[in-house]
Design an enzyme around this catalytic site. Sequence first.
Site, short mmCIF file in Angstrom:
data_model
loop_
_atom_site.label_atom_id
_atom_site.label_comp_id
_atom_site.label_asym_id
_atom_site.label_seq_id
_atom_site.Cartn_x
_atom_site.Cartn_y
_atom_site.Cartn_z
N LYS A 78 0.85 -1.19 0.00
CA LYS A 78 0.00 0.00 0.00
C LYS A 78 0.88 1.24 0.00
O LYS A 78 1.96 1.25 0.63
CB LYS A 78 -0.87 -0.05 1.27
CG LYS A 78 -1.96 0.99 1.40
CD LYS A 78 -2.76 0.73 2.69
CE LYS A 78 -3.92 1.66 2.88
NZ LYS A 78 -4.69 1.34 4.11
N SER A 153 -9.71 1.18 3.23
CA SER A 153 -8.85 2.04 2.44
C SER A 153 -7.81 1.29 1.61
O SER A 153 -7.28 1.85 0.66
CB SER A 153 -8.12 3.03 3.35
OG SER A 153 -7.23 2.36 4.22
N SER A 177 -9.69 -1.48 7.27
CA SER A 177 -9.13 -1.14 5.95
C SER A 177 -8.39 -2.26 5.24
O SER A 177 -8.04 -2.12 4.07
CB SER A 177 -8.21 0.08 6.07
OG SER A 177 -8.98 1.25 6.11
#
Lengths: 484, 478
Positions: A78, A153, A177
């Site tokens: 990420k 997310s 997330s």
Amino acid sequence: MDLTSLTVHELSGLLQKREVSSVEAAQAYLNRIASLNARLGAYITVTADEAIEAAKEADKRLLSGASSPLTGVPVSVKDIFCTAGVKTTCASKILERFIPVYDAAVVARLKDAGAVILGKNNMDEFAMGSSTENSAFFPARNPWDLQRVPGGSSGGSASAVAADLSAASVGTDTGGSIRQPASCCGVVGLKPTYGRVSRYGMIAFASSLDQAGPITKDVTDAAIMLKAIAGFDPLDSTSVDLSVPDFPCLLSGGVKGLRLGIPKEYFIEGMDSQVSASVNDALDCLKKEGALIVPITLPHTEYAVSVYYLLATAEASSNLARFDGVKYGLRVGAANLIDMYKKSRAAGFGAEVKRRIMLGTYALSAGYYDAYYKKASEVRALIKRDFDEAFKVCDVIATPTCPTPAFKLGEKTQDPLTMYLSDIFTISCNLAGIPGISMPCGFTKGKLPIGLQLLGRPFDEATILRAAYTFERTAGIGKEKPAL
Amino acid sequence: MQYEAVIGLEVHAQLLTGSKLFCACSTRFGAEPNTQVCPVCLGMPGTLPVLNAKAVDYAIMTALAVDCVVNPISVFARKNYFYPDLPKGYQISQYNEPLSSRGRLDITTESGQKTIGITRIHMEEDAGKLIHGEGADENYSFVDLNRAGVPLIEIVSEPDMRVADEAVAYLKALRDILVYLGVCDGNMEEGSFRCDANVSIRPIGQAALGTKAELKNINSFKFVKDAITYEIQRQIDVVEEGGKVIQETRLFDSTRGVTVSMRSKEEAHDYRYFPEPDLAPLVVNEADVERLRENLPELPEAKRSRFGDAYGIPAYDAGVLTSTRALADYYEELVRLTDEPKLSSNWIMGEVLRLLNGNGLTITGSPVKPSAIAELLAMIKDGRLSNNMAKEVFEEMFKTGKTAEDVVKSKGVAQISDEGAITGIIEAVIKANPENLERYRGGKDKLFGFFVGEVMKAAKGQANPATVNKLLKEKLNG
């Protein structure tokens, strides 16, 4: 053979036997990224040259025999993890051109294990969101239906893994997330116990809740990835000095006699009927394997979302203060210092980030601290106690990961509160600091993945991984791929 | 109306650790800007603080030295505000659960002894420094983050002081303790020992406190006295003229000797303190506290009284000799070697300090070590040198670093104590002055001094005066 369709452990087997090279694997992934990323928006940055270089090194290591199960395996992270020499944006305009001089601990551990890093996955700006629509650059999309969100997310990570744009990814989970996008995209997502994985170099959203963890194609891969990134780090005072179990070796053994707690608060009115049916089927499956179903109660569940949005935003308002245009990141010129601050932050942060900074600033303000931040901290302790009590009568808690399958892009962007409710089943786990895993347990009629969530005792990731592995094996779940 | 002032002090002391509070960067003062920085103290994204254990020890030692309770659990908190010298946008400090609380410090002023309460001592990190550009750079400000993250303790007193002299005495006593402990260098000019003063006034006899002003930028003992004295009078004038003192922060302007308003209560920051989630609560166990307590050095007050008792030297001497730990150690070493407490005191307070001060040195930089002085004093004792000769020899030792023996040899200074040699000189002098001998023997006793002078002159000042006196008397009286 399509190398990109393989799991980490399958690919690793071929690499160890020298049937394929790491360079071949990396090139296969890079080709697939080149052809699909424009549609999926799963990567913000692709580091093709670095990946090929790392793959060459990995091939040498594989030849020398000094390798790990991740050596030569192409993975992604990420874009919240700092990567030395590679821009790290956190999907924000304010860090659009930020190039760190250091690797996050998670990145360093992946590199040490010989993993090949393909690039940086898209996300909601500063990890604030549940759809990856809050990326400042472009949204990520759900490989099962490109009109739908991949969750968030860590939506870019889940999208990439589900679409075979990386063998595995590392995301972060502050209120769901990792698990919620894993559920939306039909992959496995594990949020470890708070303190299990170092947060050093991971850009902070809410420090007391953030935890890094793997998003993978199956449960075995989650165990392999967790083992690689977990462990005490002297640079993170909140990481815990406990030895890391050999998770991949602890997967078998079944669930006979395992007490599976079912919290009544998580099977609620208004939940999608296909979701509850699918989750109930999964529970039946585990029951047949010998698990004992124990009804439990987590009485403070109804306060979790409110508590979360006070504490997480309060911490975020402070964590994001460093993005002030002085030292790095976006600076908008102005006549004086205060205007420079205002203009830089106004231009650099997106609407959701600003909303949360304002909420958090308010919750900490003189005269409101006791009513908001302090009260929320007290309720957080009650939520944690709920879990302590529950784990006296059960070993694992099973719930749906999300109340609904993936929603359409734009469906909830105008209504932040509805968006916040998509994390309703995942938030308590962060507040309590316990580990949680989401794994696919079926599909809706419209072919959208449904996720089962298993929560465990602190530092007992091994048990939820074993239960997840048992279900995956028995139900034959997770083999299906989205058509792209 | 008669008023009294109420004064409380907040002292920030920089701890003498080699590295910063939350990272491994050096704390050395005066390095090139931004050369002692790393991702942590620059506040780069994703970096995290790791607490410096030595700094905790130093803070606990300070707490113990002023009788504070060391709290078994204390909590770091974030103090949030925007400023370019604050890289993270917050300072890591301690707020409602400090490291230690409820201590005391005894001070002495002209009006006697007094105990000042200490509210709390907590730990925090320092900010960086802004440098405003000049000339071509006048539109720019520069940020130096070498100091960002340097460990500080904040020592907050109770509002127990009533006059500026008490505040100065408190600060001096506190600084002595910190320097004695070796936890702070006490340098006010470089900012490693800084003070803010809270000052209010009230009519004598009134229990309620008046509205306070917080004074900043007072970086010397003199300025502390000047600023507080000025502020007390300013507040009295305001009230006497029918006005009201307002709560505000005021800066001391040392060139004009006045305090000027910086910001009012309404403009004060809301720091939005909350517990620092990146650091676990600080747990201090009792064993560690006891270990530090046992290893605490003797503190100035205790040393002063022991010097008086053990060495029988006057209180004044004891005060001077204990003004620093190094000086006290120097004195004790000299006494150990000479067994002459008063003579040692006289020499240090006289010759040693005179030459050190004259050369801008402190005792640690003294070119003459106690062993060398001991050797010199032994020469006085066994008559090889007179006191005055010894002083000359000492100056040479100080200048050249030579031993007393070497100086005596190279300069040919040595006291003549040999009776035969002195008798020879006396006889020669008497022979050369027959008239004065007659007059002396005729009753002019005062001429004895003349003969002593002549003998010493002939001996080039090196004859032992006692021996000269004795033998001359014998010869003159014939």
